[in-house]
Design a protein around this motif. Structure first.
Motif, PDB file in Angstrom:
ATOM      1  N   ARG A 208      54.846  40.239  40.714  1.00  0.00           N
ATOM      2  CA  ARG A 208      53.621  40.539  39.981  1.00  0.00           C
ATOM      3  C   ARG A 208      53.775  41.745  39.067  1.00  0.00           C
ATOM      4  NH1 ARG A 208      48.485  39.218  43.160  1.00  0.00           N
ATOM      5  NH2 ARG A 208      49.549  40.402  44.763  1.00  0.00           N
ATOM      6  N   GLN A 211      53.689  41.629  35.217  1.00  0.00           N
ATOM      7  CA  GLN A 211      52.382  41.703  34.526  1.00  0.00           C
ATOM      8  C   GLN A 211      51.936  40.478  33.733  1.00  0.00           C
ATOM      9  OE1 GLN A 211      52.154  45.273  32.185  1.00  0.00           O
ATOM     10  NE2 GLN A 211      52.202  46.583  33.996  1.00  0.00           N
TER      11      GLN A 211
ATOM     12  N   ASP B  12      43.805  47.980  49.959  1.00  0.00           N
ATOM     13  CA  ASP B  12      44.590  47.756  48.743  1.00  0.00           C
ATOM     14  C   ASP B  12      45.990  48.308  49.002  1.00  0.00           C
ATOM     15  OD1 ASP B  12      45.708  47.614  46.275  1.00  0.00           O
ATOM     16  OD2 ASP B  12      44.088  48.653  45.217  1.00  0.00           O
ATOM     17  N   VAL B  14      48.400  48.726  47.125  1.00  0.00           N
ATOM     18  CA  VAL B  14      48.976  49.540  46.053  1.00  0.00           C
ATOM     19  C   VAL B  14      48.783  51.023  46.378  1.00  0.00           C
ATOM     20  CG1 VAL B  14      48.742  50.139  43.615  1.00  0.00           C
ATOM     21  CG2 VAL B  14      48.708  47.748  44.315  1.00  0.00           C
TER      22      VAL B  14
HETATM   23  N1  AMP Z   1      51.729  46.786  37.505  1.00  0.00           N
HETATM   24  C1  AMP Z   1      51.262  46.608  38.723  1.00  0.00           C
HETATM   25  N2  AMP Z   1      51.600  47.463  39.685  1.00  0.00           N
HETATM   26  C2  AMP Z   1      51.172  47.289  40.939  1.00  0.00           C
HETATM   27  N3  AMP Z   1      50.360  46.317  41.318  1.00  0.00           N
HETATM   28  C3  AMP Z   1      49.971  45.453  40.410  1.00  0.00           C
HETATM   29  C4  AMP Z   1      50.417  45.537  39.072  1.00  0.00           C
HETATM   30  N4  AMP Z   1      49.890  44.518  38.397  1.00  0.00           N
HETATM   31  C5  AMP Z   1      49.145  43.859  39.245  1.00  0.00           C
HETATM   32  N5  AMP Z   1      49.163  44.411  40.484  1.00  0.00           N
HETATM   33  C6  AMP Z   1      48.479  43.970  41.684  1.00  0.00           C
HETATM   34  O1  AMP Z   1      47.858  42.740  41.424  1.00  0.00           O
HETATM   35  C7  AMP Z   1      46.446  42.799  41.672  1.00  0.00           C
HETATM   36  C8  AMP Z   1      45.774  41.870  40.709  1.00  0.00           C
HETATM   37  O2  AMP Z   1      46.197  42.194  39.415  1.00  0.00           O
HETATM   38  P1  AMP Z   1      45.922  41.323  38.116  1.00  0.00           P
HETATM   39  O3  AMP Z   1      47.258  40.739  37.768  1.00  0.00           O
HETATM   40  O4  AMP Z   1      45.460  42.327  37.134  1.00  0.00           O
HETATM   41  O5  AMP Z   1      44.905  40.293  38.467  1.00  0.00           O
HETATM   42  C9  AMP Z   1      46.118  44.258  41.565  1.00  0.00           C
HETATM   43  O6  AMP Z   1      45.015  44.622  42.321  1.00  0.00           O
HETATM   44  C10 AMP Z   1      47.372  44.897  42.108  1.00  0.00           C
HETATM   45  O7  AMP Z   1      47.346  44.894  43.513  1.00  0.00           O
END
Ligand code: AMP
Ligand code: FAD
Lengths: 321, 253
Positions: A208, A211, B12, B14
């Motif tokens: 993930r 991005q 979370d 992260v």
């Molecule tokens: N660059 C990143 N670094 C760490 N976690 C990420 C990152 N991109 C996405 N995530 C994780 O993916 C979840 C959903 O992200 P999204 O892809 O924006 O829907 C977030 O809440 C993070 O837990």
């Protein structure tokens, strides 16, 4: 009530799943403490031969046409009768598509406590479970007098649960299995992949942290330069950025490359259980606490977006020079 | 048709996770709660079912910090009804959550209940099958697609290696979602804000929380790795040079 340790054998289309052997190894450890037998419970139809190499003291085999393929409803019915009658000290299930469909239901139905995601036991009856994507471990005494447990792989090797000597098999009568609320309609075979990642020696795995789909170009270029193939973690496949045939993990493929280069993958247990046979794991992850570093040989906290392009260029140079 | 989605919030990952002074729980002072990733997929699957078959979609969640945002977001995606179960759910196990949710969900007379297949803090099984048995309904998990017909559902159940089993499941039933048929949709914050002005959250009280059936934790800790990776440090250029050296050593360059 007994001191026996039961394991519910998992099998799919004529093949015993590795987790069954892992559970047998775990059960052996526990039985040293309780003094009871290791008992494998096998449900199926014309499936008795699957008992052949189970390292159990005894196999209880239940045969019924409705058990030819897994049905959560049928398994729950059979096992609730058996477990409430025999009251084994512990019953182990896989933390899998099969085991998790039944263990929790039996916990409520029978009133037996349940511990999930257990990785290992000590002989004196302590369990260790892993939670929070492998970042936290939880330890405790197995509930008594009877406990149900779901197990993840990693704590024992499947070979420890295999035996050259066939165990004694006792057939047990099945309860009535009619009016099932869950039944198999059909299997859908996995789409034949362009490439079988299980056979590739160099894998560039993206998670993930990449991005978006456009950024996959970074991984593609590196793979091309190194002569490797790109694969990914579940979120990347669920987003549709890579084909399902490129999924590595519990629901995808087990891989065993010479080099597994993971970028932006945290190292959740569902992912790592399928990569531990790799010769060398290299991880790129900005989070120093990412569990992937606990199984990688080499790691770097560099950012994908700073490092990978530079790396690709250097690989190209090395090849050209 | 009535479809209910049960959702829970989880740490979370992260954020930095630390164990509190008791040594048996996560330190909540540092914890940020977010929707369980697989529950987000369950909401998406619910919205897809609503779009396809016009069912009434209700989202049910325990009252913990952040739940209102979660519910309003689901509403912005298309949920018809939002229910918050009142009670002190902090640190509560899945057996207790399932029993409390069952009491609330029963009153909705659902044809189908969906929830995430698991959550990152499950220690006493996952909430879906616990809930199913409390409701006396069948359960199928690891589901990545649902088709509804009269009195019946067909669920795509995942096995390892990409094998799918299509299971016929008599309704009413509980299904544990591994992945929705498409990635969870994104809704703009502005749309959620708008929804907050019109949508309402119904509060329901549940009977006293009953956690029996889970283990007692004696110690919680961060895993001490048997062997940690050799870390390569320096600028991107330096790290890349060292990695190329490793590739050469391994004989792939
Ligand atoms: N660059 C990143 N670094 C760490 N976690 C990420 C990152 N991109 C996405 N995530 C994780 O993916 C979840 C959903 O992200 P999204 O892809 O924006 O829907 C977030 O809440 C993070 O837990
Ligand atoms: C039943 C079940 C089956 C599953 N089966 C599978 C499976 O087969 N395969 C699988 O992979 N998962 C599977 N999962 C999902 C699994 O639990 C995890 O959610 C998943 O593996 C996480 O993927 P990830 O590591 O890519 O994402 P995340 O856990 O979100 O990790 C992303 C990582 O990227 C890092 N990062 C972010 N930005 C950067 C950057 N710029 N540079 C470097 N690093 C960065 C972050 O620090 C983080 O560690 C399954 C789950 C369940 C419940």
């Amino acid at each position: 009530m007994s001191q026996d340790i039961y394991i519910v054998v998992e099998h799919l289309r004529g093949q015993v799943a590795d987790i069954s052997y892992v559970m047998l190894a775990a059960a052996r450890e526990l039985s040293k403490g309780t003094g009871g037998n290791v008992v494998a419970v096998l449900l199926g139809h014309e499936a008795q031969s699957l008992a052949g190499n189970l390292a159990a003291d005894k196999v209880l085999y239940i045969d019924h046409p409705a058990l030819a393929d897994f049905s959560s409803d049928a398994y729950q019915k059979v096992l609730s009768v058996l477990i409430s009658k025999e009251q084994p000290r512990v019953t182990l299930f896989g933390s899998t598509s099969i085991g998790t469909d039944i263990a929790s239901v039996l916990s409520i139905r029978l009133g037996f406590p349940l511990v999930s995601s257990c990785r290992s036991f000590s002989t004196d009856g302590k369990f260790v479970s892993q939670i929070c994507g492998g970042k936290i471990m939880a330890e405790g005494e197995l509930p008594s007098p009877t406990a149900l447990v779901t197990m993840v792989p990693g704590g024992y090797k499947p070979e420890q649960g295999q035996s050259a000597q066939a165990p004694a098999v006792t057939q047990v009568e099945s309860p009535v299995l009619d009016a099932l609320r869950v039944s198999l309609a059909k299997y859908i075979e996995p789409e034949p992949g362009d490439i079988d990642i299980a056979k590739e020696p160099i894998l560039i795995a993206v998670g993930r942290g990449i991005q978006n789909q456009d950024n996959l170009e970074l991984a593609n270029s590196l793979a091309e330069a190194l002569g490797g193939v790109v694969c990914g973690s579940r979120p990347v496949i669920d987003q549709g950025w890579l084909a399902t045939s490129r999924l590595v993990g519990k629901s995808g493929k087990h891989v065993k490359p010479k080099i597994y280069l993971a970028m932006g993958i945290s190292g959740a247990p569902e992912h790592t259980e399928a990569i531990t046979d790799s010769d060398t794991i290299i991880a790129i992850n900005t989070d120093p606490k990412a569990p992937i570093f606990n199984i990688a040989k080499y790691g770097t906290e560099s950012d994908i977006f700073d490092l990978v392009e530079v790396l690709t260029n250097k690989v190209k140079e090395a090849k050209g020079g | 048709m009535n479809v209910a989605v049960l959702v829970k919030l989880v740490p979370d990952l992260v954020e930095e996770l630390t164990v509190d002074a008791s040594g048996v729980a996560l330190d909540t002072a540092w914890l940020r709660l977010i929707i369980n990733e697989f529950d987000d997929h369950a909401i998406e699957q619910g919205v897809l079912l609503k779009e396809r078959s016009g069912c009434q979609l209700t989202i049910v969640a325990p009252d913990v910090e952040g739940v209102d945002d979660l519910l309003f977001t689901a509403s912005a995606k298309g949920a018809d009804k939002l229910i918050k179960i009142k009670g002190d759910f902090n640190g509560v196990n899945n057996h207790a959550l399932a029993r409390a949710a069952a009491a609330v969900i029963k009153e909705l007379h659902p044809d189908l209940v969906i929830t995430g297949v698991q959550a990152n803090n499950d220690l006493d099984g996952s909430v879906g099958p616990l809930l199913a048995e409390c409701l006396g309904m069948p359960y199928v998990g690891y589901v990545s697609g649902i088709t509804l017909s009269e009195g019946k559902s067909r669920a795509r159940k995942e096995y390892p290696g990409g094998l799918i089993a299509e299971m016929d499941v008599i309704l009413p039933a509980v299904l544990g979602i591994q992945a929705a048929e498409q990635p969870p949709r994104y809704v703009a914050v502005s749309k959620v804000r708008q929804v907050m002005k019109t949508a309402s959250i119904e509060e329901q009280s549940a009977p006293a929380l009953e956690p029996s059936g889970g283990p007692t934790i004696g110690r919680m800790f961060q895993p001490e790795a048997a062997a940690h990776a050799t870390m390569i440090t320096g600028s991107a250029d330096e790290v890349a040079t060292k990695l190329v050296g490793i590739f050469k050593e391994l004989g792939v360059l």
